[in-house]
Every structure is written in C-alpha cells, then in structure tokens.
Scaffold this motif. Structure first.
Motif, PDB file in Angstrom:
ATOM      1  N   GLY A   2     -59.701  54.440 -82.272  1.00 51.08           N
ATOM      2  CA  GLY A   2     -60.637  53.822 -83.185  1.00 51.08           C
ATOM      3  C   GLY A   2     -60.427  54.213 -84.625  1.00 51.08           C
ATOM      4  O   GLY A   2     -60.638  53.413 -85.529  1.00 51.08           O
ATOM      5  N   GLY A  79     -62.896  55.132 -88.382  1.00 54.47           N
ATOM      6  CA  GLY A  79     -63.881  54.429 -87.569  1.00 54.47           C
ATOM      7  C   GLY A  79     -63.851  52.917 -87.636  1.00 54.47           C
ATOM      8  O   GLY A  79     -64.833  52.271 -87.295  1.00 54.47           O
ATOM      9  N   TRP A  80     -62.736  52.340 -88.091  1.00 56.81           N
ATOM     10  CA  TRP A  80     -62.658  50.876 -88.081  1.00 56.81           C
ATOM     11  C   TRP A  80     -62.766  50.383 -86.638  1.00 56.81           C
ATOM     12  O   TRP A  80     -62.175  50.958 -85.718  1.00 56.81           O
ATOM     13  CB  TRP A  80     -61.355  50.400 -88.706  1.00 56.81           C
ATOM     14  CG  TRP A  80     -61.384  50.435 -90.210  1.00 56.81           C
ATOM     15  CD1 TRP A  80     -61.757  51.494 -90.996  1.00 56.81           C
ATOM     16  CD2 TRP A  80     -61.033  49.379 -91.091  1.00 56.81           C
ATOM     17  NE1 TRP A  80     -61.652  51.152 -92.319  1.00 56.81           N
ATOM     18  CE2 TRP A  80     -61.213  49.859 -92.420  1.00 56.81           C
ATOM     19  CE3 TRP A  80     -60.591  48.070 -90.897  1.00 56.81           C
ATOM     20  CZ2 TRP A  80     -60.961  49.077 -93.537  1.00 56.81           C
ATOM     21  CZ3 TRP A  80     -60.328  47.294 -92.007  1.00 56.81           C
ATOM     22  CH2 TRP A  80     -60.514  47.786 -93.313  1.00 56.81           C
ATOM     23  N   GLN A  81     -63.493  49.292 -86.422  1.00 54.47           N
ATOM     24  CA  GLN A  81     -63.760  48.789 -85.080  1.00 54.47           C
ATOM     25  C   GLN A  81     -62.933  47.546 -84.767  1.00 54.47           C
ATOM     26  O   GLN A  81     -62.656  46.721 -85.643  1.00 54.47           O
ATOM     27  CB  GLN A  81     -65.247  48.453 -84.935  1.00 54.47           C
ATOM     28  CG  GLN A  81     -66.182  49.619 -85.207  1.00 54.47           C
ATOM     29  CD  GLN A  81     -65.965  50.760 -84.236  1.00 54.47           C
ATOM     30  OE1 GLN A  81     -65.949  50.563 -83.022  1.00 54.47           O
ATOM     31  NE2 GLN A  81     -65.786  51.963 -84.765  1.00 54.47           N
ATOM     32  N   MET A  82     -62.559  47.409 -83.495  1.00 54.23           N
ATOM     33  CA  MET A  82     -61.827  46.243 -83.039  1.00 54.23           C
ATOM     34  C   MET A  82     -62.787  45.076 -82.835  1.00 54.23           C
ATOM     35  O   MET A  82     -63.870  45.241 -82.266  1.00 54.23           O
ATOM     36  CB  MET A  82     -61.130  46.563 -81.711  1.00 54.23           C
ATOM     37  CG  MET A  82     -60.189  45.471 -81.255  1.00 54.23           C
ATOM     38  SD  MET A  82     -58.679  45.457 -82.240  1.00 54.23           S
ATOM     39  CE  MET A  82     -57.992  47.062 -81.826  1.00 54.23           C
ATOM     40  N   ARG A  84     -63.851  42.180 -80.737  1.00 48.17           N
ATOM     41  CA  ARG A  84     -63.648  41.797 -79.337  1.00 48.17           C
ATOM     42  C   ARG A  84     -64.429  40.523 -79.012  1.00 48.17           C
ATOM     43  O   ARG A  84     -64.811  40.296 -77.871  1.00 48.17           O
ATOM     44  CB  ARG A  84     -64.084  42.935 -78.416  1.00 48.17           C
ATOM     45  CG  ARG A  84     -63.445  44.285 -78.754  1.00 48.17           C
ATOM     46  CD  ARG A  84     -63.961  45.402 -77.846  1.00 48.17           C
ATOM     47  NE  ARG A  84     -63.667  46.701 -78.403  1.00 48.17           N
ATOM     48  CZ  ARG A  84     -62.500  47.337 -78.287  1.00 48.17           C
ATOM     49  NH1 ARG A  84     -61.524  46.780 -77.609  1.00 48.17           N
ATOM     50  NH2 ARG A  84     -62.301  48.516 -78.850  1.00 48.17           N
ATOM     51  N   ARG A 105     -59.500  44.045 -87.160  1.00 50.13           N
ATOM     52  CA  ARG A 105     -60.196  45.326 -87.318  1.00 50.13           C
ATOM     53  C   ARG A 105     -61.141  45.229 -88.507  1.00 50.13           C
ATOM     54  O   ARG A 105     -60.779  44.700 -89.559  1.00 50.13           O
ATOM     55  CB  ARG A 105     -59.209  46.474 -87.504  1.00 50.13           C
ATOM     56  CG  ARG A 105     -58.246  46.665 -86.351  1.00 50.13           C
ATOM     57  CD  ARG A 105     -57.536  47.995 -86.452  1.00 50.13           C
ATOM     58  NE  ARG A 105     -58.436  49.090 -86.158  1.00 50.13           N
ATOM     59  CZ  ARG A 105     -58.496  49.736 -84.989  1.00 50.13           C
ATOM     60  NH1 ARG A 105     -57.712  49.363 -84.001  1.00 50.13           N
ATOM     61  NH2 ARG A 105     -59.330  50.736 -84.801  1.00 50.13           N
ATOM     62  N   GLY A 108     -67.015  47.815 -90.461  1.00 48.12           N
ATOM     63  CA  GLY A 108     -68.429  47.912 -90.110  1.00 48.12           C
ATOM     64  C   GLY A 108     -69.116  46.581 -90.325  1.00 48.12           C
ATOM     65  O   GLY A 108     -68.470  45.528 -90.401  1.00 48.12           O
ATOM     66  N   SER A 122     -71.476  38.237 -85.466  1.00 49.57           N
ATOM     67  CA  SER A 122     -70.784  38.332 -84.180  1.00 49.57           C
ATOM     68  C   SER A 122     -70.626  36.968 -83.517  1.00 49.57           C
ATOM     69  O   SER A 122     -71.312  36.001 -83.863  1.00 49.57           O
ATOM     70  CB  SER A 122     -71.536  39.277 -83.244  1.00 49.57           C
ATOM     71  OG  SER A 122     -72.838  38.788 -82.980  1.00 49.57           O
ATOM     72  N   ASP A 166     -57.818  47.894 -75.912  1.00 50.06           N
ATOM     73  CA  ASP A 166     -57.332  49.171 -76.439  1.00 50.06           C
ATOM     74  C   ASP A 166     -56.026  49.609 -75.788  1.00 50.06           C
ATOM     75  O   ASP A 166     -55.784  50.799 -75.568  1.00 50.06           O
ATOM     76  CB  ASP A 166     -58.386  50.274 -76.287  1.00 50.06           C
ATOM     77  CG  ASP A 166     -59.591  50.049 -77.191  1.00 50.06           C
ATOM     78  OD1 ASP A 166     -59.384  49.581 -78.329  1.00 50.06           O
ATOM     79  OD2 ASP A 166     -60.721  50.316 -76.758  1.00 50.06           O
TER      80      ASP A 166
END
Length: 255
Positions: A2, A79-82, A84, A105, A108, A122, A166
């Motif tokens: 992550g 802390g970059w988020q994928m 999904r 990616r 936030g 989202s 992941d």
C-alpha cells in the motif's frame, strides 16, 4: 504494497485517467503500454518534449510526452490506495471529472492537481477473486498496449486484475508465463491463468479461467469463449483461435 516512497528527482507521476507509452519518441509510434492515474515512472533520458521512462511497478520501457506527467520533486507519498471499483472518478469543485480505471492509485478522498481540488466518488466494487474481477472488464475494446477499462490487451487484463488483488504481474504475456506454478489440465480451476503459444512456441496470449471449460480474455474485446485441452474455441464461429501451452496459478498461490 500500500505504501511507497518517491526519492528520485527523475520520477514522474500520471495524474490523468491514463497516458499512452510508445515505442519511439513520436505520437505515431506503436503504443506498447500505458500508465494509469497515480502510477509512476523514472525518466531515463529525453528527446525534446518526449521522455524515455521506465515504469516503476513493472519495469516497462517506453516514450511519453512530458506534458502527460507531473513532477514529484522528491516528495514522499505514503498510503496511496488501489482503486478496486468500476465507475470511480474524481470530481473537481468546478465540475471537472477525472475518470479512474481499476488499478489506478489515489492518495485519498481528496487531491489537489494544478491548483484544482478534486473529490473521490466511488463506483461498483469489484467482487473478490480473479474470475469475478475480470468480468468487470467484459466487452472492453481490445487495444494493443491498453491497461484500462476503456481499452485493454490480453496481458493488460491479467495485470489489471492482478493489481486489484494486490498481485504484481509483469506486463507481457510471455513474461507472465514465467511466474506462478505450472499445473496439469486436470488441476485447472476457476480464476487461474491459461497461456497460449504461436507456431514457434512463443507465448503470445493469456486469459483467465471462469470455470472448467470457459475462459475470459481480450481478443477483439474482452470476451468469454470455450476452453479445451487444445485451446480456445470461439463461441461465435466455433473456430480454434489460440493453442493452449500452459496453465498456471497466480504467483501468490506458491506460498
């Protein structure tokens, strides 16, 4: 997987929906791959407005115009988020929209780009599992070098599905065929990978099993066809289009 750190002054980041990576420093050059929002690359050299780069997550090489990328200037990003989800996007305060493909990616729920503030919206969450995630790309047009919901090639589909799970996969089918554990036809199961070779025995195609006799793959578009011990049988024409050469588990299944 992550968090990651940028320390090189030569690194750049893609802050648009996607950007093409080409074989030569020209817009007429073959598109060999692409970058999604939030993916980074390292600049190796330049030719005018074009940069020769190495993609950080898979090592792929190519040329891309400098204007497609933003500088990181040694910034540390944790802390970059994928992404999904299908249909996710960033919405600007002025109504501007940046669409996001699965595998992008993001830092936030809020990001500032060139002085504009964008907020994350989202989409539909991808169901866990390779077969289910691949179905989210169904009917996406085939695009050589594509890795997004708007255009994708066979190995790009596998790499994109791997990202949302992941699992880091190489870019090309022949590279992907060298990772993960090989198995027998009788050991096949939904979600595993099937590889196909040309007349010279080189791996040139890959797909994901949906069940014992169905496969999802990018061929003209992301489609579902029949899988036999000989290869892929086109659901429309009944023709054998690809010769099966190997079945493999995803790399994380080795543990």
């Amino acid at each position: 997987q992550g968090a990651f750190t940028f320390i090189s002054m030569n690194q750049r980041i893609c802050l648009q929906s996607w950007a093409p990576l080409r074989s030569i420093a020209h817009s007429k050059g073959e598109m060999v791959s692409s970058l999604l929002f939030g993916e980074t690359c390292t600049v190796l050299s330049s030719d005018g407005e074009w940069l020769h780069v190495r993609v950080d997550h898979d090592g792929y090489l190519g040329w891309i115009p400098d204007l497609y990328l933003s500088e990181l200037r040694g910034v540390v990003v944790d802390g970059w988020q994928m992404v999904r989800e299908v249909g996710a996007f960033f919405l600007g305060e002025d109504g501007d929209v940046i669409a996001l493909s699965p595998g992008s990616r993001i830092p936030g729920e809020r990001v500032s780009i060139e002085g504009r503030v964008y907020y994350y919206r989202s989409g539909k969450f991808l169901v866990a599992g390779a077969a289910a995630a691949a179905k989210a790309f169904l009917n996406t047009p085939y695009l050589w070098g594509g890795r997004s919901i708007w255009g994708i090639d066979c190995s790009g589909l596998v790499q994109a599905v791997g990202k949302v799970m992941d699992v880091a996969m190489p870019r090309d089918a022949y590279q992907q065929a060298m990772v993960g554990k090989s198995c027998l036809w009788e050991q096949r199961r939904p979600g595993m990978l099937a590889y196909f070779s040309n007349a010279d025995g080189k791996v040139v195609h890959v797909g994901i099993l949906l069940d014992d006799d169905l496969i999802i793959h990018a061929y003209g578009k992301v489609r579902i066809d029949k899988l036999t011990a000989q290869g892929i049988v086109n659901a429309t024409s009944g023709a054998l289009t690809h010769k099966l050469c190997d079945l493999r588990f995803w790399p994380e299944e080795l543990s």
